[in-house]
Design a protein around this motif. Structure first.
Motif, PDB file in Angstrom:
ATOM      1  N   ASN A   1     -30.490  46.468 -11.266  1.00  0.00           N
ATOM      2  CA  ASN A   1     -29.208  46.880 -11.843  1.00  0.00           C
ATOM      3  C   ASN A   1     -28.570  48.002 -11.021  1.00  0.00           C
ATOM      4  O   ASN A   1     -27.352  48.030 -10.820  1.00  0.00           O
ATOM      5  CB  ASN A   1     -29.408  47.346 -13.280  1.00  0.00           C
ATOM      6  CG  ASN A   1     -29.783  46.206 -14.216  1.00  0.00           C
ATOM      7  OD1 ASN A   1     -29.641  45.035 -13.875  1.00  0.00           O
ATOM      8  ND2 ASN A   1     -30.287  46.546 -15.393  1.00  0.00           N
ATOM      9  N   ALA A   2     -29.410  48.947 -10.562  1.00  0.00           N
ATOM     10  CA  ALA A   2     -28.906  50.051  -9.746  1.00  0.00           C
ATOM     11  C   ALA A   2     -28.341  49.539  -8.421  1.00  0.00           C
ATOM     12  O   ALA A   2     -27.310  50.016  -7.938  1.00  0.00           O
ATOM     13  CB  ALA A   2     -30.014  51.068  -9.490  1.00  0.00           C
ATOM     14  N   ASP A   3     -29.023  48.554  -7.837  1.00  0.00           N
ATOM     15  CA  ASP A   3     -28.567  47.974  -6.568  1.00  0.00           C
ATOM     16  C   ASP A   3     -27.226  47.266  -6.755  1.00  0.00           C
ATOM     17  O   ASP A   3     -26.317  47.412  -5.932  1.00  0.00           O
ATOM     18  CB  ASP A   3     -29.624  47.002  -6.042  1.00  0.00           C
ATOM     19  CG  ASP A   3     -29.266  46.455  -4.668  1.00  0.00           C
ATOM     20  OD1 ASP A   3     -28.976  47.267  -3.765  1.00  0.00           O
ATOM     21  OD2 ASP A   3     -29.276  45.217  -4.488  1.00  0.00           O
ATOM     22  N   LEU A   4     -27.106  46.513  -7.844  1.00  0.00           N
ATOM     23  CA  LEU A   4     -25.845  45.813  -8.126  1.00  0.00           C
ATOM     24  C   LEU A   4     -24.716  46.813  -8.383  1.00  0.00           C
ATOM     25  O   LEU A   4     -23.579  46.611  -7.940  1.00  0.00           O
ATOM     26  CB  LEU A   4     -26.021  44.894  -9.337  1.00  0.00           C
ATOM     27  CG  LEU A   4     -26.941  43.676  -9.138  1.00  0.00           C
ATOM     28  CD1 LEU A   4     -27.161  42.953 -10.462  1.00  0.00           C
ATOM     29  CD2 LEU A   4     -26.343  42.722  -8.104  1.00  0.00           C
ATOM     30  N   ALA A   5     -25.040  47.908  -9.096  1.00  0.00           N
ATOM     31  CA  ALA A   5     -24.033  48.927  -9.384  1.00  0.00           C
ATOM     32  C   ALA A   5     -23.576  49.621  -8.101  1.00  0.00           C
ATOM     33  O   ALA A   5     -22.395  49.956  -7.949  1.00  0.00           O
ATOM     34  CB  ALA A   5     -24.597  49.950 -10.362  1.00  0.00           C
ATOM     35  N   SER A   6     -24.513  49.837  -7.162  1.00  0.00           N
ATOM     36  CA  SER A   6     -24.169  50.470  -5.882  1.00  0.00           C
ATOM     37  C   SER A   6     -23.175  49.619  -5.106  1.00  0.00           C
ATOM     38  O   SER A   6     -22.235  50.137  -4.487  1.00  0.00           O
ATOM     39  CB  SER A   6     -25.430  50.685  -5.051  1.00  0.00           C
ATOM     40  OG  SER A   6     -26.269  51.637  -5.639  1.00  0.00           O
TER      41      SER A   6
ATOM     42  N   ASN B   1     -21.688  56.737  -5.593  1.00  0.00           N
ATOM     43  CA  ASN B   1     -21.379  56.904  -7.014  1.00  0.00           C
ATOM     44  C   ASN B   1     -22.519  56.476  -7.934  1.00  0.00           C
ATOM     45  O   ASN B   1     -22.386  56.546  -9.160  1.00  0.00           O
ATOM     46  CB  ASN B   1     -20.116  56.114  -7.376  1.00  0.00           C
ATOM     47  CG  ASN B   1     -18.891  56.622  -6.638  1.00  0.00           C
ATOM     48  OD1 ASN B   1     -18.668  57.823  -6.570  1.00  0.00           O
ATOM     49  ND2 ASN B   1     -18.122  55.714  -6.076  1.00  0.00           N
ATOM     50  N   VAL B   2     -23.627  56.038  -7.349  1.00  0.00           N
ATOM     51  CA  VAL B   2     -24.763  55.555  -8.149  1.00  0.00           C
ATOM     52  C   VAL B   2     -26.042  56.235  -7.666  1.00  0.00           C
ATOM     53  O   VAL B   2     -26.311  56.278  -6.465  1.00  0.00           O
ATOM     54  CB  VAL B   2     -24.926  54.023  -8.040  1.00  0.00           C
ATOM     55  CG1 VAL B   2     -26.157  53.561  -8.812  1.00  0.00           C
ATOM     56  CG2 VAL B   2     -23.673  53.324  -8.560  1.00  0.00           C
ATOM     57  N   ILE B   3     -26.796  56.791  -8.594  1.00  0.00           N
ATOM     58  CA  ILE B   3     -28.087  57.386  -8.266  1.00  0.00           C
ATOM     59  C   ILE B   3     -29.180  56.457  -8.764  1.00  0.00           C
ATOM     60  O   ILE B   3     -29.280  56.193  -9.965  1.00  0.00           O
ATOM     61  CB  ILE B   3     -28.248  58.776  -8.914  1.00  0.00           C
ATOM     62  CG1 ILE B   3     -27.185  59.742  -8.366  1.00  0.00           C
ATOM     63  CG2 ILE B   3     -29.653  59.323  -8.655  1.00  0.00           C
ATOM     64  CD1 ILE B   3     -27.179  61.084  -9.052  1.00  0.00           C
TER      65      ILE B   3
END
Length: 207
Positions: free
Chosen positions: A21-26, A33-35
């Protein structure tokens, strides 16, 4: 076509899903903007995979035969086995150690080591003692070898390792099982990142 014991088996890991999910958000919102706070691969300050230069150098200088050939032993090369004994035992190491109480086996990664431990030390129907915060695959591995699991409380109300609950859990299980397998996952516990203090480690050893 699956065997009965493998039907309806599904593997889900929160850590991998959150990392995805973090990778997709990045990609959607931009990397700045994503940690990504998930555990796993170690990155340096430039967000590049961090590796040890000396390991890279030696690995890349191996010949094809050294890199791809079978080991001379299923358990691992003798030099590797002795090096692990030296590292674990420190000043108590002796190359004449009685192998009745110490054995080293090379495995393809940490997961292989955990699975082999469960397979060889949990009797059918016994449970492994796990922290209540854990990598969910521990539960699956225990089930795969015919066991189950119980949990101990990782933290007390002061946010430190819960030695009291841990001791009670160990004593309770030791009364009803032939073998007792415990996962501590220290240092840098997965998924909390917690590392026990020296006094906490000594407390666990005394228990």
């Amino acid at each position: 076509m699956l065997a009965e014991h493998s039907k309806n088996k599904k593997v889900f890991d929160n850590g991998f899903q959150i990392a995805k999910n973090a990778d997709l958000a990045s990609k959607k919102y931009g990397q700045k903007n994503v940690i990504n706070g998930t555990l796993g691969i170690f990155y340096n300050d430039n967000e590049e995979m961090h590796t040890l230069d000396i390991v890279n150098k030696e690995y890349k200088n191996l010949s094809d035969k050294e890199l791809f050939n079978y080991s001379s032993s299923i358990s691992g090369e003798e030099r590797f086995i002795e090096a692990v004994k030296q590292y674990v035992l420190g000043k108590n190491y002796s190359n004449n150690l009685d192998n009745n109480f110490l054995e080293v086996i090379a495995t393809p990664g940490g997961s292989g080591a955990i699975y082999n431990t469960f397979r060889n030390y949990i009797n059918p129907g016994e449970v492994v003692l796990l922290p209540n915060y854990m990598w969910s695959s521990y539960k699956l591995m225990s089930k795969e070898v015919g066991g189950g699991f119980q949990t101990y409380s990782l933290f007390n109300n002061r946010g430190k390792f819960d030695l009291v609950n841990f001791e009670n859990s160990v004593i309770e299980l030791a009364k009803i099982q032939k073998n007792l397998v415990i996962v501590l996952n220290n240092p840098c516990h997965n998924p909390t990142g917690y590392t026990m203090s020296t006094s906490e480690v000594k407390g666990v050893m005394e228990i």
